[in-house]
Design a protein around this motif. Structure first.
Motif, PDB file in Angstrom:
ATOM      1  N   LEU A 333     -30.980  -4.695 -58.907  1.00 36.43           N
ATOM      2  CA  LEU A 333     -32.009  -5.373 -58.131  1.00 36.43           C
ATOM      3  C   LEU A 333     -32.783  -6.357 -59.000  1.00 36.43           C
ATOM      4  O   LEU A 333     -32.777  -6.276 -60.229  1.00 36.43           O
ATOM      5  N   SER A 334     -33.467  -7.273 -58.337  1.00 39.10           N
ATOM      6  CA  SER A 334     -34.397  -8.139 -59.043  1.00 39.10           C
ATOM      7  C   SER A 334     -35.478  -7.267 -59.661  1.00 39.10           C
ATOM      8  O   SER A 334     -35.882  -6.251 -59.098  1.00 39.10           O
ATOM      9  N   GLY A 335     -35.942  -7.636 -60.824  1.00 32.20           N
ATOM     10  CA  GLY A 335     -36.939  -6.815 -61.500  1.00 32.20           C
ATOM     11  C   GLY A 335     -36.322  -5.745 -62.371  1.00 32.20           C
ATOM     12  O   GLY A 335     -37.003  -4.791 -62.770  1.00 32.20           O
ATOM     13  N   ASP A 336     -35.026  -5.861 -62.655  1.00 33.31           N
ATOM     14  CA  ASP A 336     -34.324  -4.964 -63.578  1.00 33.31           C
ATOM     15  C   ASP A 336     -34.251  -3.521 -63.093  1.00 33.31           C
ATOM     16  O   ASP A 336     -34.125  -2.592 -63.900  1.00 33.31           O
ATOM     17  N   HIS A 337     -34.339  -3.306 -61.789  1.00 30.53           N
ATOM     18  CA  HIS A 337     -34.164  -1.968 -61.239  1.00 30.53           C
ATOM     19  C   HIS A 337     -32.706  -1.773 -60.840  1.00 30.53           C
ATOM     20  O   HIS A 337     -31.974  -2.731 -60.567  1.00 30.53           O
ATOM     21  N   VAL A 338     -32.293  -0.514 -60.768  1.00 27.93           N
ATOM     22  CA  VAL A 338     -30.954  -0.154 -60.311  1.00 27.93           C
ATOM     23  C   VAL A 338     -31.087   0.991 -59.325  1.00 27.93           C
ATOM     24  O   VAL A 338     -31.873   1.923 -59.545  1.00 27.93           O
ATOM     25  N   VAL A 339     -30.344   0.922 -58.219  1.00 26.74           N
ATOM     26  CA  VAL A 339     -30.299   2.040 -57.280  1.00 26.74           C
ATOM     27  C   VAL A 339     -28.844   2.458 -57.118  1.00 26.74           C
ATOM     28  O   VAL A 339     -27.928   1.663 -57.301  1.00 26.74           O
ATOM     29  N   ARG A 340     -28.651   3.721 -56.764  1.00 28.72           N
ATOM     30  CA  ARG A 340     -27.309   4.282 -56.685  1.00 28.72           C
ATOM     31  C   ARG A 340     -27.086   4.931 -55.324  1.00 28.72           C
ATOM     32  O   ARG A 340     -28.000   5.545 -54.774  1.00 28.72           O
ATOM     33  N   GLY A 341     -25.851   4.810 -54.826  1.00 28.55           N
ATOM     34  CA  GLY A 341     -25.541   5.404 -53.543  1.00 28.55           C
ATOM     35  C   GLY A 341     -24.091   5.840 -53.460  1.00 28.55           C
ATOM     36  O   GLY A 341     -23.199   5.210 -54.040  1.00 28.55           O
ATOM     37  N   ARG A 342     -23.862   6.920 -52.714  1.00 29.55           N
ATOM     38  CA  ARG A 342     -22.488   7.392 -52.506  1.00 29.55           C
ATOM     39  C   ARG A 342     -21.756   6.468 -51.542  1.00 29.55           C
ATOM     40  O   ARG A 342     -20.528   6.328 -51.600  1.00 29.55           O
ATOM     41  N   ALA A 343     -22.506   5.844 -50.647  1.00 32.09           N
ATOM     42  CA  ALA A 343     -21.935   4.874 -49.713  1.00 32.09           C
ATOM     43  C   ALA A 343     -22.899   3.699 -49.596  1.00 32.09           C
ATOM     44  O   ALA A 343     -24.111   3.851 -49.782  1.00 32.09           O
ATOM     45  N   ILE A 344     -22.338   2.543 -49.284  1.00 32.56           N
ATOM     46  CA  ILE A 344     -23.127   1.311 -49.184  1.00 32.56           C
ATOM     47  C   ILE A 344     -22.827   0.638 -47.847  1.00 32.56           C
ATOM     48  O   ILE A 344     -21.667   0.565 -47.432  1.00 32.56           O
ATOM     49  N   ILE A 345     -23.872   0.162 -47.184  1.00 34.45           N
ATOM     50  CA  ILE A 345     -23.684  -0.713 -46.025  1.00 34.45           C
ATOM     51  C   ILE A 345     -24.282  -2.076 -46.360  1.00 34.45           C
ATOM     52  O   ILE A 345     -25.487  -2.177 -46.632  1.00 34.45           O
ATOM     53  N   ILE A 346     -23.432  -3.081 -46.372  1.00 32.59           N
ATOM     54  CA  ILE A 346     -23.870  -4.455 -46.626  1.00 32.59           C
ATOM     55  C   ILE A 346     -24.306  -5.057 -45.297  1.00 32.59           C
ATOM     56  O   ILE A 346     -23.495  -5.231 -44.389  1.00 32.59           O
ATOM     57  N   ALA A 347     -25.596  -5.348 -45.182  1.00 31.33           N
ATOM     58  CA  ALA A 347     -26.137  -5.954 -43.969  1.00 31.33           C
ATOM     59  C   ALA A 347     -27.084  -7.086 -44.356  1.00 31.33           C
ATOM     60  O   ALA A 347     -28.153  -7.256 -43.779  1.00 31.33           O
ATOM     61  N   SER A 348     -26.661  -7.852 -45.366  1.00 34.31           N
ATOM     62  CA  SER A 348     -27.531  -8.881 -45.953  1.00 34.31           C
ATOM     63  C   SER A 348     -27.604 -10.150 -45.126  1.00 34.31           C
ATOM     64  O   SER A 348     -28.344 -11.074 -45.469  1.00 34.31           O
ATOM     65  N   GLY A 349     -26.849 -10.216 -44.022  1.00 38.27           N
ATOM     66  CA  GLY A 349     -27.021 -11.284 -43.048  1.00 38.27           C
ATOM     67  C   GLY A 349     -26.598 -12.661 -43.516  1.00 38.27           C
ATOM     68  O   GLY A 349     -25.823 -12.829 -44.458  1.00 38.27           O
ATOM     69  N   ALA A 350     -27.134 -13.664 -42.827  1.00 40.76           N
ATOM     70  CA  ALA A 350     -26.821 -15.059 -43.117  1.00 40.76           C
ATOM     71  C   ALA A 350     -28.096 -15.871 -43.003  1.00 40.76           C
ATOM     72  O   ALA A 350     -29.100 -15.421 -42.461  1.00 40.76           O
ATOM     73  N   GLU A 351     -28.062 -17.068 -43.544  1.00 36.18           N
ATOM     74  CA  GLU A 351     -29.215 -17.965 -43.471  1.00 36.18           C
ATOM     75  C   GLU A 351     -28.773 -19.297 -42.892  1.00 36.18           C
ATOM     76  O   GLU A 351     -27.586 -19.636 -42.892  1.00 36.18           O
ATOM     77  N   TYR A 352     -29.744 -20.065 -42.376  1.00 33.91           N
ATOM     78  CA  TYR A 352     -29.410 -21.348 -41.783  1.00 33.91           C
ATOM     79  C   TYR A 352     -28.966 -22.330 -42.861  1.00 33.91           C
ATOM     80  O   TYR A 352     -29.436 -22.311 -43.995  1.00 33.91           O
ATOM     81  N   ARG A 353     -28.058 -23.209 -42.461  1.00 32.76           N
ATOM     82  CA  ARG A 353     -27.508 -24.190 -43.382  1.00 32.76           C
ATOM     83  C   ARG A 353     -28.516 -25.309 -43.650  1.00 32.76           C
ATOM     84  O   ARG A 353     -29.211 -25.762 -42.747  1.00 32.76           O
ATOM     85  N   GLN A 354     -28.581 -25.771 -44.893  1.00 35.41           N
ATOM     86  CA  GLN A 354     -29.473 -26.866 -45.243  1.00 35.41           C
ATOM     87  C   GLN A 354     -28.888 -28.213 -44.839  1.00 35.41           C
ATOM     88  O   GLN A 354     -27.681 -28.355 -44.642  1.00 35.41           O
ATOM     89  N   LEU A 355     -29.753 -29.193 -44.737  1.00 40.54           N
ATOM     90  CA  LEU A 355     -29.300 -30.567 -44.521  1.00 40.54           C
ATOM     91  C   LEU A 355     -28.627 -31.083 -45.782  1.00 40.54           C
ATOM     92  O   LEU A 355     -29.046 -30.769 -46.905  1.00 40.54           O
ATOM     93  N   ALA A 356     -27.598 -31.877 -45.610  1.00 38.00           N
ATOM     94  CA  ALA A 356     -26.868 -32.431 -46.752  1.00 38.00           C
ATOM     95  C   ALA A 356     -27.548 -33.704 -47.239  1.00 38.00           C
ATOM     96  O   ALA A 356     -26.983 -34.808 -47.212  1.00 38.00           O
ATOM     97  N   LEU A 357     -28.785 -33.553 -47.685  1.00 34.96           N
ATOM     98  CA  LEU A 357     -29.562 -34.681 -48.183  1.00 34.96           C
ATOM     99  C   LEU A 357     -30.117 -34.330 -49.563  1.00 34.96           C
ATOM    100  O   LEU A 357     -30.505 -33.195 -49.824  1.00 34.96           O
ATOM    101  N   ASP A 358     -30.190 -35.323 -50.444  1.00 34.41           N
ATOM    102  CA  ASP A 358     -30.575 -35.072 -51.828  1.00 34.41           C
ATOM    103  C   ASP A 358     -32.005 -34.573 -51.978  1.00 34.41           C
ATOM    104  O   ASP A 358     -32.302 -33.780 -52.875  1.00 34.41           O
ATOM    105  N   ASN A 359     -32.903 -35.045 -51.126  1.00 30.61           N
ATOM    106  CA  ASN A 359     -34.317 -34.723 -51.318  1.00 30.61           C
ATOM    107  C   ASN A 359     -34.818 -33.619 -50.396  1.00 30.61           C
ATOM    108  O   ASN A 359     -36.026 -33.438 -50.221  1.00 30.61           O
TER     109      ASN A 359
END
Length: 564
Positions: A333-359
C-alpha cells in the motif's frame, strides 16, 4: 427522557429534523438488560470525559442514571449538541468502526453508565435484530445531522480557485465527514484566522483537525485521513480471509456478503466509497429506488452494511503493487504498509478518460472535473458548462447541472445519444431548454492562465470551430481501468482490463504457472483465489446493478476456493 441543550446554531434542528425519537431513542429496561452481558457498569462523576474527538476504540455508553452531555469542540469553544439521560446512549457510525470520534462526551450529572466496547457493539448489531435496527438508524441519522450542520472541529481553509481545495472537499464529502469550509476569497473572517496561525496564501489549502490542535498544509488524502483518525490501525502481520481492493458497488457488495457469511474481510479504498457511481448526482434506474438515489447515498448505505457485519474498511489506502507469488498474497500500500489475504477480490474499477490535449493537467480541479455532485455544482452556479460524454453518467450530470447552471453543452463524438444513454435521460435532456447536445463534436483546445477560461471545440459535420468563454468542463467519456498496480501479476486484456474465467487465454495460465487441476472459476483470474469484479473486469457490463451482482456472486466462489 432525552433532553437537548440550546445551541448557537442550527445543529439540533439539522440533527433532529422530524425524526428526533429515532435519532436519540430511549432504550427500555428490557433492551438494556439484553445489552448488559456485553458491557460493564461504571460509576461516573460530573465533568468526567468519556470520549474525545479523534479518540479510537472508545466505548458506547448507555446512561443508567445521571446524564451525559455531547458537545463539539470548535475554534471558539464548545458547541452543545444534546444531553442524554437515562436510557439514552452515545455513539454514531465511527463508534461502530472503532475509529476517531467526532464529538466530546462528558458526564453532565453524577450517575452510572453501561460501557460497551466497539467489538461487543458489533456483536450486538450482528446478533440482535431489533437492537441492531435501533442502533443503526440512530447512528446514521446522527452522522447525517452532523454533516448537514456544516459545523464542527474540522476546518478547511481554501479557495474555490484551488484544485487542492476541491480535492479535499470531495474527499471529506464522499466520506461523509463533517467540516467547516472557509473560502479566503469570500469569507471576511478568514484573514484573522490566517494571522492567528501564521498561514500564508501559498499554504492554502489548510486543514485544521481537532479544533485547531493540529494543522496540515495541502495534505494528501492519506495525510488527511490520518489527521482525522478516519481509519483503523492496520496490522501487517494479520492474514485476512479476504482483501477487497476498491469500495465501489462491486467491492462493497462483495464485502457485505463475505462479512455476513463469516469471513474476515478488509476493504481498501483510495478516495471514498462508491467509485464512479459515487460521483453520480442521481441514479434512477437502479432496482428498488423508484425515486432515484445519489451515488454517494447508495455507497454510504452499502458501507454501513459492510461495517455492520464486521468488515474492516481503510480509506485513503491505495494498492500500489500485488505480490502474487507468496501465499498468503501480499498487497503493498501507499505509505509503506502491507496487508495479507488468503483470497483477493480486485474491484479497483475504472476512471474517465482524459482529453488528448497537452495542457489538460493544468486545469484539473480548476475547470476540469470528473464528478458532478453538489460540491462541483457550487463552482459553476449560473454559468455555462460543458459535459463530454454520451453515457448515462453524462446524462445524469446534464440533468442535474441544468437546474443549477445557465446552459449545459453536451459534446459527443457519435451521431447521437440513443446508442449509449438510457431513454429516460434522453427525454429529459430533450425537454430541458438550457441543454444543447452537440453531436460529432470534440474539444480541440483549452485556454486559460491559473484556471480554465475558454473552450474550443470543432464539429465534424461542418468542420466548424467554436471558441466559447466557458470555465467548467465535466469529463465523462470512456473508461480506463485502474490496473497499473497489477501489471506482471494477473492477465490483462489489450485495454488493461482484468481477464477472468473463460476469457483467460492459455498463455495467461502458462504465465502464472496455473497448477490446479480445475479451470479458473467465473470471476477468477489466472492466479488462484484472486478474483476480479465490476468495471475493472474485462467484458463486464458497466452498470451499477451488474457490478453489485458480480461482487455478491463472487463471494460464493471465494468460499469454494478457500475450501480447496
Amino acid at each position: 427522557m432525552t433532553t437537548e441543550t440550546p445551541t448557537s446554531g442550527a445543529v439540533l434542528a439539522n440533527l433532529y429534523g422530524g425524526r428526533k425519537e429515532q435519532t436519540f431513542p430511549i432504550l427500555t429496561p428490557a433492551q438494556i438488560a439484553r445489552l448488559e452481558p456485553h458491557g460493564t457498569k461504571i460509576a461516573v462523576r460530573k465533568g468526567e470525559i468519556l470520549a474525545e474527538p479523534g479518540e479510537r476504540h472508545r466505548k458506547l455508553f448507555v446512561v443508567l442514571s445521571g446524564s451525559i452531555e455531547i458537545v463539539r469542540p470548535s475554534m471558539t469553544g464548545e458547541e452543545p449538541v444534546v444531553v442524554l439521560t437515562a436510557g439514552g446512549f452515545t455513539g454514531e457510525m465511527n463508534t461502530l468502526r472503532g475509529v476517531g470520534s467526532l464529538v466530546r462526551a462528558r458526564v453532565h450529572e453524577d450517575g452510572e453508565v453501561l460501557a460497551i466496547p466497539d467489538d461487543e457493539l458489533r456483536t450486538v448489531v450482528q446478533t440482535d435484530a431489533r437492537l441492531s435496527e435501533l442502533f443503526m438508524r440512530a447512528f446514521i441519522l446522527r452522522r447525517v445531522g452532523l454533516v448537514a450542520a456544516q459545523n464542527g472541529n474540522v476546518i478547511l481553509i481554501g479557495s474555490r480557485h484551488s484544485a487542492g481545495t476541491l480535492r479535499l472537499q470531495q474527499f471529506l464529502t464522499r466520506n461523509a465527514h463533517p467540516y467547516v469550509n472557509l473560502d479566503i476569497d469570500t469569507d471576511a473572517s478568514v484573514q484573522a484566522l490566517l494571522d492567528r496561525f501564521h498561514i500564508g496564501i501559498d499554504d492554502i489549502p489548510v486543514v485544521m483537525c481537532g479544533g485547531g490542535e493540529r494543522m496540515v498544509k495541502n495534505p494528501s488524502n492519506q495525510e488527511l485521513a490520518e489527521c482525522l483518525g478516519m481509519n483503523p490501525q492496520l496490522d501487517s502481520t494479520k492474514v485476512r480471509d479476504l482483501v477487497v481492493i476498491g469500495a465501489g458497488p462491486a467491492g462493497l457488495a462483495a464485502a457485505v456478503y463475505a462479512a455476513s457469511e463469516g469471513l474476515d474481510v478488509l476493504v481498501l479504498e483510495t478516495n471514498g466509497p462508491g467509485g464512479q457511481a459515487g460521483s453520480s448526482s442521481k441514479i434512477e434506474n437502479y432496482l428498488g429506488f423508484p425515486t432515484g438515489i445519489s451515488g454517494q447515498a447508495l455507497a454510504g448505505r452499502a458501507l454501513v452494511q459492510a461495517q455492520k457485519f464486521g468488515a474492516e474498511v481503510a480509506i485513503a489506502n491505495s494498492a500500489v503493487h500485488m505480490h502474487c507469488k507468496p501465499k498468503p498474497y501480499e498487497i503493498a500500500l501507499s505509505g509503506d504498509h502491507v496487508v495479507r489475504g488468503r483470497a483477493i477480490i480486485i474491484a479497483s474499477g475504472a476512471e474517465y478518460r482524459q482529453l488528448a490535449l497537452d495542457n489538460v493537467n493544468r486545469f484539473l480541479g480548476v475547470g476540469i472535473y470528473y464528478a458532478a455532485t453538489f460540491v462541483e455544482a457550487k463552482l459553476c452556479k449560473d454559468e455555462d458548462v460543458v459535459i463530454v460524454g454520451g453515457g448515462n453518467s453524462a446524462g445524469q450530470a446534464a440533468v442535474f447541472l441544468a437546474s443549477n447552471c445557465r446552459h449545459v453543452h453536451v459534446l459527443v463524438r457519435s451521431q447521437g445519444l440513443a446508442d449509449s444513454m438510457s431513454r429516460y435521460l434522453i427525454r429529459r435532456i430533450e425537454d430541458s431548454p438550457n441543454v444543447t447536445v452537440h453531436t460529432r463534436t470534440e474539444i480541440i483546445g483549452l485556454e486559460g492562465d491559473s484556471q480554465l477560461e475558454q473552450v474550443i471545440w470543432r464539429g465534424a459535420a461542418d468542420n466548424r470551430t467554436e471558441t466559447n468563454a466557458i470555465r467548467h468542463i465535466f469529463l465523462m467519456t470512456g473508461a480506463v481501468p485502474n490496473t497499473r498496480w497489477l501489471e506482471g501479476c494477473v492477465g490483462l486484456d489489450e485495454k488493461g482490463f482484468v481477464r477472468t474465467g473463460t476469457d483467460l487465454h492459455s498463455e495467461d495460465l502458462a504465465c502464472s504457472n496455473w497448477s490446479l487441476t480445475r479451470q479458473p472459476y467465473m470471476f477468477e483470474t489466472n492466479v488462484p483465489r484472486v478474483f476480479a469484479v465490476g468495471d475493472v473486469r474485462s467484458g463486464s457490463v458497466k452498470r451499477v446493478a451488474a457490478a453489485v451482482g458480480e461482487g455478491s456472486a463472487c463471494v460464493q466462489l471465494v468460499h469454494r476456493a478457500l475450501a480447496e
